[in-house]
Design a protein around this motif. Structure first.
Motif, PDB file in Angstrom:
ATOM      1  N   TYR A 135       0.862  -1.177   0.000  1.00 14.78           N
ATOM      2  CA  TYR A 135       0.000   0.000   0.000  1.00 14.78           C
ATOM      3  C   TYR A 135       0.897   1.226   0.000  1.00 14.78           C
ATOM      4  O   TYR A 135       1.642   1.458   0.958  1.00 14.78           O
ATOM      5  CB  TYR A 135      -0.892  -0.021   1.244  1.00 14.78           C
ATOM      6  CG  TYR A 135      -1.854   1.134   1.336  1.00 14.78           C
ATOM      7  CD1 TYR A 135      -3.117   1.042   0.781  1.00 14.78           C
ATOM      8  CD2 TYR A 135      -1.492   2.302   1.983  1.00 14.78           C
ATOM      9  CE1 TYR A 135      -4.005   2.094   0.862  1.00 14.78           C
ATOM     10  CE2 TYR A 135      -2.374   3.359   2.070  1.00 14.78           C
ATOM     11  CZ  TYR A 135      -3.635   3.256   1.506  1.00 14.78           C
ATOM     12  OH  TYR A 135      -4.510   4.301   1.594  1.00 14.78           O
ATOM     13  N   ALA A 136       0.868   1.989  -1.085  1.00 12.34           N
ATOM     14  CA  ALA A 136       1.689   3.193  -1.162  1.00 12.34           C
ATOM     15  C   ALA A 136       0.884   4.355  -0.598  1.00 12.34           C
ATOM     16  O   ALA A 136      -0.075   4.803  -1.205  1.00 12.34           O
ATOM     17  CB  ALA A 136       2.082   3.474  -2.607  1.00 12.34           C
ATOM     18  N   ALA A 137       1.286   4.836   0.577  1.00 17.23           N
ATOM     19  CA  ALA A 137       0.507   5.882   1.236  1.00 17.23           C
ATOM     20  C   ALA A 137       0.560   7.159   0.408  1.00 17.23           C
ATOM     21  O   ALA A 137       1.625   7.582  -0.040  1.00 17.23           O
ATOM     22  CB  ALA A 137       1.061   6.132   2.633  1.00 17.23           C
ATOM     23  N   GLY A 138      -0.589   7.772   0.173  1.00 18.89           N
ATOM     24  CA  GLY A 138      -0.666   8.997  -0.587  1.00 18.89           C
ATOM     25  C   GLY A 138      -0.303   8.812  -2.044  1.00 18.89           C
ATOM     26  O   GLY A 138      -0.014   9.784  -2.735  1.00 18.89           O
ATOM     27  N   ASN A 139      -0.293   7.561  -2.538  1.00 16.60           N
ATOM     28  CA  ASN A 139       0.028   7.249  -3.924  1.00 16.60           C
ATOM     29  C   ASN A 139       1.449   7.666  -4.306  1.00 16.60           C
ATOM     30  O   ASN A 139       1.740   7.926  -5.464  1.00 16.60           O
ATOM     31  CB  ASN A 139      -0.981   7.925  -4.867  1.00 16.60           C
ATOM     32  CG  ASN A 139      -1.162   7.123  -6.133  1.00 16.60           C
ATOM     33  OD1 ASN A 139      -0.623   6.019  -6.250  1.00 16.60           O
ATOM     34  ND2 ASN A 139      -1.894   7.661  -7.090  1.00 16.60           N
ATOM     35  N   TRP A 140       2.333   7.768  -3.319  1.00 16.21           N
ATOM     36  CA  TRP A 140       3.742   8.021  -3.597  1.00 16.21           C
ATOM     37  C   TRP A 140       4.419   6.686  -3.794  1.00 16.21           C
ATOM     38  O   TRP A 140       4.447   5.871  -2.879  1.00 16.21           O
ATOM     39  CB  TRP A 140       4.394   8.770  -2.441  1.00 16.21           C
ATOM     40  CG  TRP A 140       4.008  10.196  -2.354  1.00 16.21           C
ATOM     41  CD1 TRP A 140       2.914  10.696  -1.745  1.00 16.21           C
ATOM     42  CD2 TRP A 140       4.713  11.298  -2.907  1.00 16.21           C
ATOM     43  NE1 TRP A 140       2.884  12.056  -1.877  1.00 16.21           N
ATOM     44  CE2 TRP A 140       3.980  12.451  -2.583  1.00 16.21           C
ATOM     45  CE3 TRP A 140       5.901  11.431  -3.632  1.00 16.21           C
ATOM     46  CZ2 TRP A 140       4.380  13.720  -2.968  1.00 16.21           C
ATOM     47  CZ3 TRP A 140       6.306  12.687  -4.010  1.00 16.21           C
ATOM     48  CH2 TRP A 140       5.551  13.820  -3.686  1.00 16.21           C
ATOM     49  N   VAL A 141       4.971   6.468  -4.968  1.00 18.23           N
ATOM     50  CA  VAL A 141       5.543   5.147  -5.234  1.00 18.23           C
ATOM     51  C   VAL A 141       6.836   4.961  -4.456  1.00 18.23           C
ATOM     52  O   VAL A 141       7.570   5.916  -4.231  1.00 18.23           O
ATOM     53  CB  VAL A 141       5.818   4.943  -6.739  1.00 18.23           C
ATOM     54  CG1 VAL A 141       4.522   4.765  -7.480  1.00 18.23           C
ATOM     55  CG2 VAL A 141       6.637   6.074  -7.312  1.00 18.23           C
ATOM     56  N   PRO A 142       7.102   3.714  -4.045  1.00 17.93           N
ATOM     57  CA  PRO A 142       8.391   3.443  -3.431  1.00 17.93           C
ATOM     58  C   PRO A 142       9.495   3.636  -4.468  1.00 17.93           C
ATOM     59  O   PRO A 142       9.238   3.425  -5.651  1.00 17.93           O
ATOM     60  CB  PRO A 142       8.277   1.986  -2.986  1.00 17.93           C
ATOM     61  CG  PRO A 142       7.142   1.423  -3.755  1.00 17.93           C
ATOM     62  CD  PRO A 142       6.239   2.548  -4.095  1.00 17.93           C
ATOM     63  N   PRO A 143      10.686   4.027  -4.101  1.00 16.58           N
ATOM     64  CA  PRO A 143      11.180   4.188  -2.729  1.00 16.58           C
ATOM     65  C   PRO A 143      10.971   5.587  -2.162  1.00 16.58           C
ATOM     66  O   PRO A 143      11.573   5.909  -1.157  1.00 16.58           O
ATOM     67  CB  PRO A 143      12.671   3.903  -2.893  1.00 16.58           C
ATOM     68  CG  PRO A 143      13.000   4.412  -4.259  1.00 16.58           C
ATOM     69  CD  PRO A 143      11.780   4.209  -5.087  1.00 16.58           C
ATOM     70  N   PHE A 144      10.156   6.435  -2.822  1.00 13.98           N
ATOM     71  CA  PHE A 144      10.076   7.824  -2.362  1.00 13.98           C
ATOM     72  C   PHE A 144       9.044   8.006  -1.256  1.00 13.98           C
ATOM     73  O   PHE A 144       9.242   8.810  -0.357  1.00 13.98           O
ATOM     74  CB  PHE A 144       9.762   8.746  -3.540  1.00 13.98           C
ATOM     75  CG  PHE A 144      10.774   8.600  -4.630  1.00 13.98           C
ATOM     76  CD1 PHE A 144      12.071   9.019  -4.421  1.00 13.98           C
ATOM     77  CD2 PHE A 144      10.457   7.993  -5.828  1.00 13.98           C
ATOM     78  CE1 PHE A 144      13.035   8.862  -5.399  1.00 13.98           C
ATOM     79  CE2 PHE A 144      11.416   7.832  -6.803  1.00 13.98           C
ATOM     80  CZ  PHE A 144      12.705   8.258  -6.600  1.00 13.98           C
ATOM     81  N   GLY A 145       7.951   7.304  -1.350  1.00 11.69           N
ATOM     82  CA  GLY A 145       6.927   7.477  -0.324  1.00 11.69           C
ATOM     83  C   GLY A 145       7.021   6.397   0.736  1.00 11.69           C
ATOM     84  O   GLY A 145       7.863   5.505   0.678  1.00 11.69           O
ATOM     85  N   ILE A 146       6.133   6.486   1.711  1.00 11.24           N
ATOM     86  CA  ILE A 146       6.063   5.469   2.756  1.00 11.24           C
ATOM     87  C   ILE A 146       5.153   4.343   2.264  1.00 11.24           C
ATOM     88  O   ILE A 146       4.074   4.616   1.732  1.00 11.24           O
ATOM     89  CB  ILE A 146       5.516   6.075   4.051  1.00 11.24           C
ATOM     90  CG1 ILE A 146       6.555   7.022   4.643  1.00 11.24           C
ATOM     91  CG2 ILE A 146       5.140   5.003   5.050  1.00 11.24           C
ATOM     92  CD1 ILE A 146       6.058   7.810   5.805  1.00 11.24           C
ATOM     93  N   VAL A 147       5.591   3.125   2.400  1.00  3.06           N
ATOM     94  CA  VAL A 147       4.736   2.008   2.011  1.00  3.06           C
ATOM     95  C   VAL A 147       4.340   1.200   3.231  1.00  3.06           C
ATOM     96  O   VAL A 147       5.074   1.127   4.209  1.00  3.06           O
ATOM     97  CB  VAL A 147       5.423   1.065   1.000  1.00  3.06           C
ATOM     98  CG1 VAL A 147       5.533   1.726  -0.341  1.00  3.06           C
ATOM     99  CG2 VAL A 147       6.764   0.610   1.503  1.00  3.06           C
TER     100      VAL A 147
END
Lengths: 108, 507
Positions: free
Chosen positions: B59-71
């Motif tokens: 689940y990519a929180a806030g639709n920020w893809v890994p590795p930039f967002g929190i998953v």
């Protein structure tokens, strides 16, 4: 600058550890605060030490990493709340146990 | 996008906030809402387990893809631990509803925030986010531990808070070092980069890994970092102590997750670097916790040492480093969490029934009402925790010992586990015979036995026979879970290949 920075971190941590080992609640809280300052500075340094660099990729050869600053901000907020809580707890311990020793021992 | 993975975090968060807002309204309303919020987590966790069985859910929180967002990553292990937490928390709230939540106004909201931290720590796939969830669960646990008055609670709480503050500082140092060397905080991405790092950086990464081991060891209460636990847990009120039974397991979970993913197979000189440390530390924890259990003067003190003992057994099991041993450890983890939680509740109930003069101290007390019920429940939980057949402790220990194979390690493990089992058996029989068979004729009994509290205890202890009856599906699931843990590349690929939903679309 690196040397000065490292020395600052070292002295802060050293003082913090010294105060922690004093085993008096107020000193321990101050010691933990000093250690958390050192940790915050350390986190900032992990984005490498730059001055006057843009925080955007592609604007210059090197750039200042903005992420550690966000981490430090989070760590400061959490650390602040924790310090406030431990101070209140230290005061309550002083009231309930009638001593400021962390093990609740008397002075004699 | 599937929104289910974030619910175990959002549900307690919003419920906790709501309970704060209505903190002045009637107790039955708050109790009902709180109980509803924890019970709903049981089917939620089962649904997540079902999803995780079909593949790791990211689940990519806030639709920020890994590795930039929190998953958030739901694999079998995380979903299983969510279930363990939800069952434990439901029984604790059920027990607390009968008056233990009256000491302070915000018991239930603190309880929810603590659950939010625990669930978040199990779900997150981001190193710094793990730190944040650790802090959330710690802040809530500080307040819950000090809930209600008493100088012993303040003293135990002071140690607990100050030690964990120092632990948080170490955690930040370790995360900072890892970020400085790899330039990422996402665990999967970090694992890839650690594998590619030049040889010269290995010592620094190793140092960060060992710092993390200290932090997780402090949470998990392994030797020599367990001294705060018996005092803190035996000072806490019964439902809080029962919930705390899962907190040591958060440390164990972090050890499994971080070291298998980031320092496991294929990491060159850093592969499995902590196993050599976990092994002696685990064995020493077993020995010292056993001695502590024998010396404990109260029933909750005894159970607190049993929690430490289970941590030692789990550490030793994990450090064997085979999938079979991990399966056995996970089975034992669920068993020990539930049964020690149940024993904490039972100790609280016993202390109330015996009155404040005797409490849970292991001394002859007044004649107990419903002696058969009390004694029977204690007997069953005791044989379960000691590891006698036919209950779940036996199966867990048996699998763990048989997974050790033959050789020097097996010799040490057999000696430690079986020896400690014998000594704990002695300690439990001594406690049981003193509490239930010997009476102080002049003593006045305390409160009558509360049926709802007893129900909560029995429900939690029923998990032990249930784990035996449903041993086969449980073990199938756990085998798959540990196969997943031992194949970190699947996890890494799944996280790194996550795409944003509706890429390029307008919100």
């Amino acid at each position: 600058m690196e040397l000065l920075y490292a020395l600052t971190l070292g002295i802060l941590t050293m003082s913090g550890v010294y105060l922690l080992l004093r085993a008096r609640t107020f000193q321990v809280v101050v010691g933990l605060t000093l250690i958390s300052y050192a940790v915050n500075l350390f986190l900032l340094a992990m984005g490498r030490l730059h001055t006057g660099m843009p925080a955007v990729l592609g604007k210059a050869e090197e750039y200042a990493d903005p992420l550690p600053q966000a981490l430090v901000l989070t760590a400061i907020v959490i650390g602040f709340a924790m310090t406030a809580f431990s101070l209140v707890l230290a005061l309550r311990a002083q009231g309930e146990l009638d001593t400021d020793h962390v093990d609740g021992k008397g002075d004699n | 996008m599937n929104q289910l993975p974030i619910l175990p975090i959002l549900l307690p968060m919003f419920m906790g906030a709501l309970l704060l807002l209505i903190s002045r309204s009637s107790m039955p309303l708050k109790r009902g809402l709180s109980f509803l919020a924890v019970v709903v987590q049981i089917p939620l966790a089962i649904a997540l387990m079902g999803q995780a069985s079909e593949g790791i859910e990211v689940y990519a929180a806030g639709n920020w893809v890994p590795p930039f967002g929190i998953v958030l990553v739901v694999d079998r292990l995380a979903a299983f631990l969510l279930l363990v937490t939800a069952v434990l928390a439901s029984c604790s709230v059920l027990y607390a509803m009968r008056g233990d939540d009256n000491l302070g106004r915000n018991f239930h909201s603190l309880f929810q925030f603590q659950l939010m931290g625990i669930n978040g720590a199990f779900l997150t796939g981001d190193m710094f986010n793990l730190f944040v969830f650790f802090e959330i669960l710690l802040i809530a646990s500080y307040a819950l531990l000090l809930h209600g008055a008493g100088s012993s609670r303040v003293r135990a709480g002071l140690h607990y808070v100050l030690l964990n503050l120092f632990g948080s500082a170490l955690f930040l140092l370790a995360v900072g070092t890892l970020y400085g060397l790899t330039g990422t905080l996402n665990m999967a991405d970090m694992a890839q980069r650690i594998a590619e790092l030049p040889e010269v950086d290995a010592p620094l990464i190793g140092a960060a890994a060992m710092l993390l081991l200290i932090v997780f060891g402090l949470k998990a209460a392994m030797f020599p970092l367990y001294f705060w636990l018996p005092r803190a847990y035996s000072a806490a009120s019964a439902p809080v102590a029962a919930l705390f039974a899962i907190m040591t397991k958060v440390g164990i979970y972090s050890v499994i997750r971080v070291y298998s993913l980031m320092f496991g197979e294929g990491e060159g000189p850093l592969a499995w670097l902590v196993n050599d440390w976990l092994w002696p530390v685990g064995l020493l924890t077993i020995v010292l916790a056993t001695i502590g259990a024998l010396a404990a003067s109260t029933l909750n003190g005894l159970v607190a040492y049993l929690v430490v003992l289970s941590v030692g057994i789990l550490m030793a099991g994990i450090s064997l480093g085979t999938a079979d041993a991990l399966t056995a450890s996970l089975y034992y983890l669920a068993h020990s969490t539930w049964i020690s939680g149940g024993l904490f509740l039972l100790a609280g109930l016993l202390a109330r029934t015996r009155g404040p003069r005797f409490g849970a101290r292991i001394v002859p007390g007044p004649q107990l009402p419903k002696l058969m019920l009390f004694g029977g429940v204690f007997f069953l939980s005791a044989i379960s925790i000691v590891g006698l057949p036919p209950l779940s402790g036996f199966i867990g220990k048996l699998m763990l010992l048989s997974s050790a194979g033959t050789g020097a390690k097996a010799g040490w493990l057999y000696t430690a586990v079986l020896g400690s089992g014998l000594v704990v058996l002695v300690a439990m029989s001594r406690a049981g015979s003193t509490l239930f068979w010997r009476q102080d004729a002049a003593a006045v009994p305390g409160e009558p036995v509360d049926a709802l509290r007893m129900t909560a205890v029995i429900l939690l202890l029923l998990c032990s026979p249930m784990m035996v009856i449903f041993a086969e599906p449980t073990l199938d699931y756990l085998n798959a879970a540990s196969a997943e843990i031992f194949n970190p590349s699947g996890y890494i690929e799944r996280v790194m290949s996550t795409q944003a939903t509706n890429p390029g679309g307008q919100p």
